[in-house]
Design a protein around this motif. Structure first.
Motif, mmCIF file in Angstrom:
data_model
loop_
_atom_site.group_PDB
_atom_site.id
_atom_site.type_symbol
_atom_site.label_atom_id
_atom_site.label_comp_id
_atom_site.label_asym_id
_atom_site.label_seq_id
_atom_site.Cartn_x
_atom_site.Cartn_y
_atom_site.Cartn_z
ATOM 1 N N PRO A 43 0.830 -1.205 0.000
ATOM 2 C CA PRO A 43 0.000 0.000 0.000
ATOM 3 C C PRO A 43 0.867 1.258 0.000
ATOM 4 C CG PRO A 43 -0.706 -1.545 1.692
ATOM 5 C CD PRO A 43 0.621 -2.012 1.193
ATOM 6 N N VAL A 44 0.383 2.271 -0.698
ATOM 7 C CA VAL A 44 1.066 3.557 -0.745
ATOM 8 C C VAL A 44 0.171 4.601 -0.090
ATOM 9 C CG1 VAL A 44 1.934 5.376 -2.262
ATOM 10 C CG2 VAL A 44 2.336 2.974 -2.840
ATOM 11 N N LEU A 45 0.728 5.357 0.818
ATOM 12 C CA LEU A 45 -0.050 6.368 1.540
ATOM 13 C C LEU A 45 -0.473 7.490 0.601
ATOM 14 C CD1 LEU A 45 -1.091 7.390 4.298
ATOM 15 C CD2 LEU A 45 1.070 8.643 4.513
ATOM 16 N N LEU A 46 -1.777 7.798 0.615
ATOM 17 C CA LEU A 46 -2.321 8.878 -0.206
ATOM 18 C C LEU A 46 -2.536 10.138 0.624
ATOM 19 C CD1 LEU A 46 -5.063 6.910 -2.175
ATOM 20 C CD2 LEU A 46 -2.772 7.524 -2.974
ATOM 21 N N ILE A 47 -3.265 9.972 1.715
ATOM 22 C CA ILE A 47 -3.627 11.120 2.559
ATOM 23 C C ILE A 47 -3.672 10.668 4.007
ATOM 24 C CG2 ILE A 47 -5.498 12.715 3.175
ATOM 25 C CD1 ILE A 47 -6.211 13.006 0.297
ATOM 26 N N GLY B 1 10.776 10.943 0.965
ATOM 27 C CA GLY B 1 11.188 10.360 2.225
ATOM 28 C C GLY B 1 10.313 9.191 2.619
ATOM 29 N N ALA B 2 10.646 8.551 3.770
ATOM 30 C CA ALA B 2 9.893 7.434 4.332
ATOM 31 C C ALA B 2 9.810 6.255 3.372
ATOM 32 C CB ALA B 2 8.508 7.882 4.773
ATOM 33 N N VAL B 3 10.958 5.809 2.884
ATOM 34 C CA VAL B 3 10.991 4.682 1.952
ATOM 35 C C VAL B 3 11.293 3.405 2.728
ATOM 36 C CG1 VAL B 3 12.141 3.668 -0.035
ATOM 37 C CG2 VAL B 3 11.772 6.140 0.065
ATOM 38 N N VAL B 4 10.472 2.398 2.471
ATOM 39 C CA VAL B 4 10.645 1.087 3.096
ATOM 40 C C VAL B 4 10.935 0.074 1.996
ATOM 41 C CG1 VAL B 4 9.564 -0.737 4.449
ATOM 42 C CG2 VAL B 4 9.129 1.670 5.008
ATOM 43 N N SER B 5 12.034 -0.636 2.136
ATOM 44 C CA SER B 5 12.438 -1.620 1.132
ATOM 45 C C SER B 5 12.257 -3.025 1.689
ATOM 46 C CB SER B 5 13.909 -1.392 0.756
ATOM 47 O OG SER B 5 14.367 -2.414 -0.109
ATOM 48 N N GLN B 6 11.657 -3.891 0.912
ATOM 49 C CA GLN B 6 11.410 -5.258 1.340
ATOM 50 C C GLN B 6 12.072 -6.205 0.342
ATOM 51 O OE1 GLN B 6 7.307 -5.830 2.456
ATOM 52 N NE2 GLN B 6 7.502 -8.056 2.532
ATOM 53 N N HIS B 7 12.702 -7.241 0.867
ATOM 54 C CA HIS B 7 13.438 -8.163 -0.011
ATOM 55 C C HIS B 7 13.365 -9.578 0.533
ATOM 56 C CE1 HIS B 7 16.605 -9.474 -2.763
ATOM 57 N NE2 HIS B 7 17.104 -10.138 -1.756
ATOM 58 N N PRO B 8 13.153 -10.609 -0.278
ATOM 59 C CA PRO B 8 12.974 -10.510 -1.727
ATOM 60 C C PRO B 8 11.537 -10.135 -2.075
ATOM 61 C CG PRO B 8 12.866 -12.798 -1.058
ATOM 62 C CD PRO B 8 13.161 -12.004 0.190
ATOM 63 N N SER B 9 11.304 -9.820 -3.322
ATOM 64 C CA SER B 9 9.951 -9.482 -3.751
ATOM 65 C C SER B 9 9.148 -10.747 -4.031
ATOM 66 C CB SER B 9 9.992 -8.593 -4.993
ATOM 67 O OG SER B 9 10.680 -9.258 -6.043
ATOM 68 N N ARG B 10 9.866 -11.807 -4.380
ATOM 69 C CA ARG B 10 9.184 -13.053 -4.668
ATOM 70 C C ARG B 10 10.110 -14.219 -4.337
ATOM 71 N NH1 ARG B 10 4.724 -14.131 -7.954
ATOM 72 N NH2 ARG B 10 4.470 -16.337 -8.412
ATOM 73 N N VAL B 11 9.546 -15.247 -3.734
ATOM 74 C CA VAL B 11 10.338 -16.439 -3.446
ATOM 75 C C VAL B 11 9.481 -17.677 -3.617
ATOM 76 C CG1 VAL B 11 9.909 -16.205 -0.973
ATOM 77 C CG2 VAL B 11 11.844 -17.548 -1.742
ATOM 78 N N VAL B 97 7.371 2.675 11.072
ATOM 79 C CA VAL B 97 6.982 3.994 11.558
ATOM 80 C C VAL B 97 8.062 4.454 12.517
ATOM 81 C CG1 VAL B 97 5.647 3.089 13.504
ATOM 82 C CG2 VAL B 97 5.082 5.330 12.554
ATOM 83 N N THR B 98 8.314 5.751 12.513
ATOM 84 C CA THR B 98 9.255 6.272 13.473
ATOM 85 C C THR B 98 8.521 6.729 14.712
ATOM 86 O OG1 THR B 98 10.900 7.977 13.933
ATOM 87 C CG2 THR B 98 9.167 8.527 12.351
ATOM 88 N N GLN B 104 2.844 9.723 13.334
ATOM 89 C CA GLN B 104 3.351 9.428 11.994
ATOM 90 C C GLN B 104 2.702 8.161 11.446
ATOM 91 O OE1 GLN B 104 5.624 11.286 9.961
ATOM 92 N NE2 GLN B 104 4.766 12.698 11.446
ATOM 93 N N PRO B 105 2.295 8.192 10.176
ATOM 94 C CA PRO B 105 1.639 7.023 9.593
ATOM 95 C C PRO B 105 2.641 5.923 9.260
ATOM 96 C CG PRO B 105 1.896 8.720 7.936
ATOM 97 C CD PRO B 105 2.364 9.320 9.232
ATOM 98 N N GLN B 106 2.129 4.711 9.070
ATOM 99 C CA GLN B 106 2.954 3.597 8.642
ATOM 100 C C GLN B 106 3.247 3.718 7.145
ATOM 101 O OE1 GLN B 106 1.498 -0.295 9.757
ATOM 102 N NE2 GLN B 106 0.723 0.458 11.720
#
Lengths: 113, 117
Positions: A43-47, B1-11, B97-98, B104-106
């Motif tokens: 999911p990508v945050l919109l608002i 900002g607020a980039v979350v990286s997940q790995h792997p994308s498929r297994v 989330v910080t 702050q949202p997830q």
């Protein structure tokens, strides 16, 4: 666990039309969030809405945090094909300092070119 | 900002294998990370909440010995599905989330599609 009541479940609209979806809850939330999820992605945050009664826009998207803190709506104006996806509402902060989210079941949007 | 990286994308792996999924916050420190599971055409189901340096809190019905979570640093949490079986096949998504900014949202990673043969 608890879920929000999100409606409609799905909708098919013509490109250029406006869209409206909403969420209701029996519980109060401190924050309401709207996310969009494309197939196979997260999911990508919109608002994000933080105050009761708050009305916030993000481009063609407008969302409001209900005055009772138990509901929210999301409007999309002049829809385009890339608006296709599943939209989730989420309530945050049932407890003090809580970051946990309660999700709606999603609204699947299809846009007909 | 607020980039979350997940790995792997498929297994894709055989039944009985253990699979590790990584979740990283790239441009912020994540005091709290969450792990979700999503079935087709369904909403996200919270599995566990992970706080840096402490044991994860699992939701009711989630086996903690089956889904091992480690949050050893402020930018990395891992989910290990131990002795995976076909019923563990699903889409797993992390979020972060910080805790430094109130409310702050997830922010979510792109998910991992796990298929157990």
């Amino acid at each position: 666990g608890q879920q929000l009541n999100q409606s409609p479940q799905s909708m098919f609209i013509q490109e250029g039309e406006d869209v409206s979806m909403n969420c209701t809850s029996s519980s109060i939330f401190n924050t309401w969030l709207w996310y969009k999820q494309d197939p196979g992605e997260g999911p990508v945050l919109l608002i994000a809405l933080y105050k009761a009664g708050e009305l916030t826009s993000n481009g063609r998207l407008t969302a409001q945090f209900g005055i009772t803190r138990k509901d929210s709506f999301l409007n999309i104006s002049a829809s385009i094909p890339s608006d296709v996806g599943i939209y989730f509402c989420a309530g945050q902060g049932l407890g003090a300092g809580s970051y946990q989210l309660t999700f709606g079941k999603g609204t699947k949007l299809s846009v007909i070119p | 900002g607020a980039v979350v990286s997940q790995h792997p994308s498929r297994v894709i792996c055989k039944s009985g294998t253990s699979v590790k999924i990584e979740c990283r916050s790239l441009d912020f420190q994540a005091t709290t990370m969450f792990w979700y599971r999503q079935f087709p055409k369904k909403s996200l189901m919270l599995m566990a909440t992970s706080n840096e340096g402490s044991k994860a809190t699992y939701e009711q019905g989630v086996e903690k010995d089956k889904f091992l979570i480690n949050h050893a640093s402020l930018t990395l949490s891992t989910l290990t599905v131990t002795s995976a079986h076909p019923e563990d096949s699903s889409f797993y998504i992390c979020s972060a989330v910080t805790g430094h900014l109130k409310g702050q949202p997830q922010h979510f990673g792109d998910g991992t599609r796990l298929s157990i043969l």
